[in-house]
Write an enzyme that holds these catalytic residues in place. Structure first.
Site, PDB file in Angstrom:
ATOM      1  N   ASP A 176       0.844  -1.203   0.000  1.00 30.88           N
ATOM      2  CA  ASP A 176       0.000   0.000   0.000  1.00 30.88           C
ATOM      3  C   ASP A 176       0.877   1.250   0.000  1.00 30.88           C
ATOM      4  O   ASP A 176       1.707   1.440   0.887  1.00 30.88           O
ATOM      5  CB  ASP A 176      -0.909  -0.004   1.228  1.00 30.88           C
ATOM      6  CG  ASP A 176      -2.091   0.936   1.081  1.00 30.88           C
ATOM      7  OD1 ASP A 176      -1.879   2.104   0.704  1.00 30.88           O
ATOM      8  OD2 ASP A 176      -3.233   0.513   1.330  1.00 30.88           O
TER       9      ASP A 176
ATOM     10  N   SER B  71      -7.144   4.342  -1.436  1.00 25.81           N
ATOM     11  CA  SER B  71      -7.036   2.887  -1.397  1.00 25.81           C
ATOM     12  C   SER B  71      -8.362   2.175  -1.612  1.00 25.81           C
ATOM     13  O   SER B  71      -8.384   0.951  -1.748  1.00 25.81           O
ATOM     14  CB  SER B  71      -6.440   2.447  -0.049  1.00 25.81           C
ATOM     15  OG  SER B  71      -5.119   2.890   0.062  1.00 25.81           O
TER      16      SER B  71
ATOM     17  N   HIS C 179     -10.340  -2.542   6.544  1.00 23.39           N
ATOM     18  CA  HIS C 179      -9.813  -1.336   5.910  1.00 23.39           C
ATOM     19  C   HIS C 179     -10.070  -1.387   4.403  1.00 23.39           C
ATOM     20  O   HIS C 179     -10.524  -2.401   3.867  1.00 23.39           O
ATOM     21  CB  HIS C 179      -8.322  -1.203   6.219  1.00 23.39           C
ATOM     22  CG  HIS C 179      -7.836   0.202   6.303  1.00 23.39           C
ATOM     23  ND1 HIS C 179      -6.780   0.682   5.568  1.00 23.39           N
ATOM     24  CD2 HIS C 179      -8.276   1.248   7.041  1.00 23.39           C
ATOM     25  CE1 HIS C 179      -6.569   1.950   5.859  1.00 23.39           C
ATOM     26  NE2 HIS C 179      -7.467   2.325   6.738  1.00 23.39           N
TER      27      HIS C 179
ATOM     28  N   ASP D 177       2.195   2.625   3.588  1.00 22.05           N
ATOM     29  CA  ASP D 177       1.390   3.809   3.282  1.00 22.05           C
ATOM     30  C   ASP D 177       1.243   4.728   4.488  1.00 22.05           C
ATOM     31  O   ASP D 177       1.396   5.947   4.389  1.00 22.05           O
ATOM     32  CB  ASP D 177       0.018   3.345   2.798  1.00 22.05           C
ATOM     33  CG  ASP D 177      -1.002   4.454   2.714  1.00 22.05           C
ATOM     34  OD1 ASP D 177      -0.966   5.219   1.733  1.00 22.05           O
ATOM     35  OD2 ASP D 177      -1.854   4.565   3.623  1.00 22.05           O
TER      36      ASP D 177
ATOM     37  N   ASP E 271      -1.248   0.117  -4.776  1.00 20.52           N
ATOM     38  CA  ASP E 271      -2.510   0.753  -5.144  1.00 20.52           C
ATOM     39  C   ASP E 271      -2.304   2.177  -5.655  1.00 20.52           C
ATOM     40  O   ASP E 271      -3.016   2.643  -6.528  1.00 20.52           O
ATOM     41  CB  ASP E 271      -3.500   0.752  -3.976  1.00 20.52           C
ATOM     42  CG  ASP E 271      -2.865   1.170  -2.651  1.00 20.52           C
ATOM     43  OD1 ASP E 271      -1.648   1.423  -2.608  1.00 20.52           O
ATOM     44  OD2 ASP E 271      -3.599   1.234  -1.649  1.00 20.52           O
ATOM     45  N   HIS E 272      -1.294   2.846  -5.116  1.00 21.20           N
ATOM     46  CA  HIS E 272      -1.008   4.235  -5.507  1.00 21.20           C
ATOM     47  C   HIS E 272       0.382   4.581  -5.011  1.00 21.20           C
ATOM     48  O   HIS E 272       1.002   3.809  -4.268  1.00 21.20           O
ATOM     49  CB  HIS E 272      -2.042   5.191  -4.897  1.00 21.20           C
ATOM     50  CG  HIS E 272      -2.186   5.010  -3.410  1.00 21.20           C
ATOM     51  ND1 HIS E 272      -1.228   5.416  -2.500  1.00 21.20           N
ATOM     52  CD2 HIS E 272      -3.160   4.427  -2.668  1.00 21.20           C
ATOM     53  CE1 HIS E 272      -1.608   5.101  -1.284  1.00 21.20           C
ATOM     54  NE2 HIS E 272      -2.775   4.485  -1.351  1.00 21.20           N
TER      55      HIS E 272
ATOM     56  N   HIS F  43      -1.403  11.103  -1.152  1.00 21.20           N
ATOM     57  CA  HIS F  43      -0.921  10.125  -2.134  1.00 21.20           C
ATOM     58  C   HIS F  43      -0.350  10.863  -3.340  1.00 21.20           C
ATOM     59  O   HIS F  43      -0.603  12.055  -3.540  1.00 21.20           O
ATOM     60  CB  HIS F  43      -2.058   9.224  -2.599  1.00 21.20           C
ATOM     61  CG  HIS F  43      -2.633   8.389  -1.501  1.00 21.20           C
ATOM     62  ND1 HIS F  43      -3.870   7.779  -1.591  1.00 21.20           N
ATOM     63  CD2 HIS F  43      -2.155   8.057  -0.278  1.00 21.20           C
ATOM     64  CE1 HIS F  43      -4.115   7.110  -0.490  1.00 21.20           C
ATOM     65  NE2 HIS F  43      -3.095   7.273   0.335  1.00 21.20           N
TER      66      HIS F  43
END
Length: 525
Positions: free
Chosen positions: A87, A131, A194, A364, A405-406, A483
């Site tokens: 993440d 996310s 989450h 993350d 994810d990013h 992000h």
């Protein structure tokens, strides 16, 4: 005449070289530094000075590629897939982790995988994703709106009505695998409710609806008609059929009037104990199930005989791996690698194969706090879990896909010497005569480490950067760093791994995985 021309050209060349040299002195930013600190660093690997070193390295890589090409799809479809998600693990994060491990030439385990691509991470309504919408993309194959999970882009965040409509639900690859007779599971260092793990089983208009109380407090919606994410995990088909669920988040399964095993209260207000409900469901169906909350409890489970495993190892998120290593937590809390190993042992008993989702979530969260060192430590553990999974499985029948994810806004800068610690200071000073860190962020709480209202940029010492809680400098003040919107890497090893080369939409990832397993809407294509 020729001699005069030659002398004139030589003089002109010297003049130009002098101008360039003077320009460099006047504009030191052209060399990347205003002042160098100390003397030039010595190269630790003397072999790198020889061109033959790099030629041999390239030849070895080429040989490996040729061997990999010859093995493509030799055994048909994949039997199993393990999908690893770091993440917030940007390309910069992976690069910095190499240095933390010892040197920029190092490779983390998944960088050795034969195939690599890039995926585009935007949401339908945002350039920079969260996310939730990304989980819908990389697990369900559909791009969605920011803050929503397992629904299409007709559903906007907080929409109490549209989000309940099953016509807007997006099935995940977990459902496709279950329909095909494969076992499924998830492992995360976040709460199991989450955003990222929620993409496996949940359909919701708001990622924050992790428990019933949050449905009303976050959006003013009815918790009766908008089923919270924890209830979906325990009651709805995909969630209740997950053979393995491990991570944090006990608080979303118990009431505010109840304390968990570590004495911390729950978040629910409906009086439910969803952990007990999960156990009762498995008992009713004569299924061998185990609930554990500690590392010791996990070690006592007979994984060869266990059909269903629920492990909730924290009231909220699991600890950072670095904190785990630095404290007695490692005696009571399992690491990501240990959870991954246990999950594979449970799932591998199914002769039809399995799909396992593993998230290194706290990479993350450390970035959001601009605590880069903690983020890199968790990336090292994430890499370790992948390496262990590859050791436990066969490249002949198990596809392993690793992605993010990013990204985040952390960058690596300042022309540091090769052997400079990535988490420390650059080997040069800024134009203001002050040192600066090699790692920095575009925004976030680290702004307070960067600027002082009275004096301008703050001075940072090497001792400060050695503190794992040090907040790295940020340009824009924010309580939480944002992000990044850049593409993220996708690494693949095993059957059909070549599908993951190139640049593509993030929503293509589950389609390619499903084709490798020959399941869901992408079977037999």
């Amino acid at each position: 005449m020729m001699n005069i021309r030659f002398l004139f050209a030589l003089a002109l060349t010297g003049l130009l070289m002098g101008v360039v040299a003077a320009s460099d002195r006047a504009h030191p930013r052209s060399t990347g530094a205003s002042t160098r600190l100390g003397s030039a660093s010595h190269l630790t690997n003397e072999a790198e000075r020889e061109a033959s070193y790099w030629i041999a390295k390239a030849q070895n890589t080429l040989s490996e590629k040729l061997q990999q090409s010859a093995k493509l799809n030799a055994n048909g479809n994949a039997k199993n897939i393990i999908f690893f998600l770091g993440d917030g693990m940007s390309i910069h994060t992976v690069t910095a982790t190499r240095n933390l491990m010892g040197d920029s030439a190092n490779q983390v385990s998944f960088e050795k995988f034969p195939y690599f691509g890039l995926s585009k991470t935007y949401c339908v309504d945002r350039q920079v994703a969260d996310s939730a919408c990304t989980a819908t993309a990389y697990l369900g194959g559909v791009k969605a709106n920011y803050g929503t999970i397992g629904v299409n882009a007709k559903v906007k965040r907080h929409d109490c009505t549209t989000g309940q409509n099953p016509d807007n639900f997006v099935d995940s690859i977990a459902k496709w695998a279950q329909d095909a007779g494969k076992d499924t599971g998830l492992v995360t260092t976040a709460r199991v409710t989450h955003a990222s793990p929620g993409g496996m089983y949940a359909h919701t208009a708001n990622r924050d609806w992790e428990n019933d109380a949050a449905v009303f407090s976050k959006s003013g919606c009815s918790a009766k008609s908008n089923v919270d994410i924890a209830r979906q995990l325990v009651e709805w088909n995909v969630g209740k059929n997950l053979k393995v669920v491990m991570g944090g988040g006990r608080r979303n399964f118990i009431n505010t009037t109840v304390n968990d095993e570590e004495g911390l209260p729950g978040k629910r207000t409906d009086g439910r104990n969803l952990i007990q409900d999960w156990l009762k469901d498995k008992e009713t169906n004569n299924q061998q199930a185990a609930y554990v909350w500690s590392k010791k409890g996990l070690s006592l489970v007979d994984l060869d005989k266990t059909e269903y495993l629920l492990g909730l190892f924290a009231n909220s998120h699991c600890p950072y791996n670095g904190d785990l290593e630095r404290s007695n937590y490692k005696l009571v809390k399992p690491s990501l690698t240990e959870m991954t190993e246990a999950a594979i042992k449970v799932l591998q008993k199914n002769k039809n194969g399995y799909f396992l989702f593993v998230e290194g979530a706290r990479i993350d969260m450390a970035h959001h706090d601009t605590r880069a060192r903690k983020s890199l430590e968790d990336t090292v553990e994430f890499s370790r879990a992948i390496e262990r999974a590859r050791e436990m499985t066969s490249e002949e029948d198990t596809l392993i896909v690793v992605t993010s994810d990013h990204s985040h806004t952390m960058t690596i800068n300042g022309y540091p010497y090769r052997d400079s610690a990535i988490t420390g200071l650059s080997d040069s000073l800024g134009a203001d005569g002050l040192p600066f860190t090699i790692l920095s962020y575009a925004n976030g709480p680290g702004f307070s480490s960067t600027y002082n209202e009275q004096t301008g940029r703050s001075e940072i010492t090497a001792e400060q950067t050695e503190n794992v809680r040090f907040e790295y400098p940020a340009t824009v003040p924010l309580d939480s760093e944002t992000h990044g919107g850049d593409d993220v890497g996708v690494f693949a090893s095993g059957p059909f791994a070549q599908y993951f080369s190139g640049n593509y939409e993030q929503s293509n990832i589950p389609a390619m995985m499903a084709r490798a397993l020959n399941i869901g809407p992408y079977a037999n294509i």
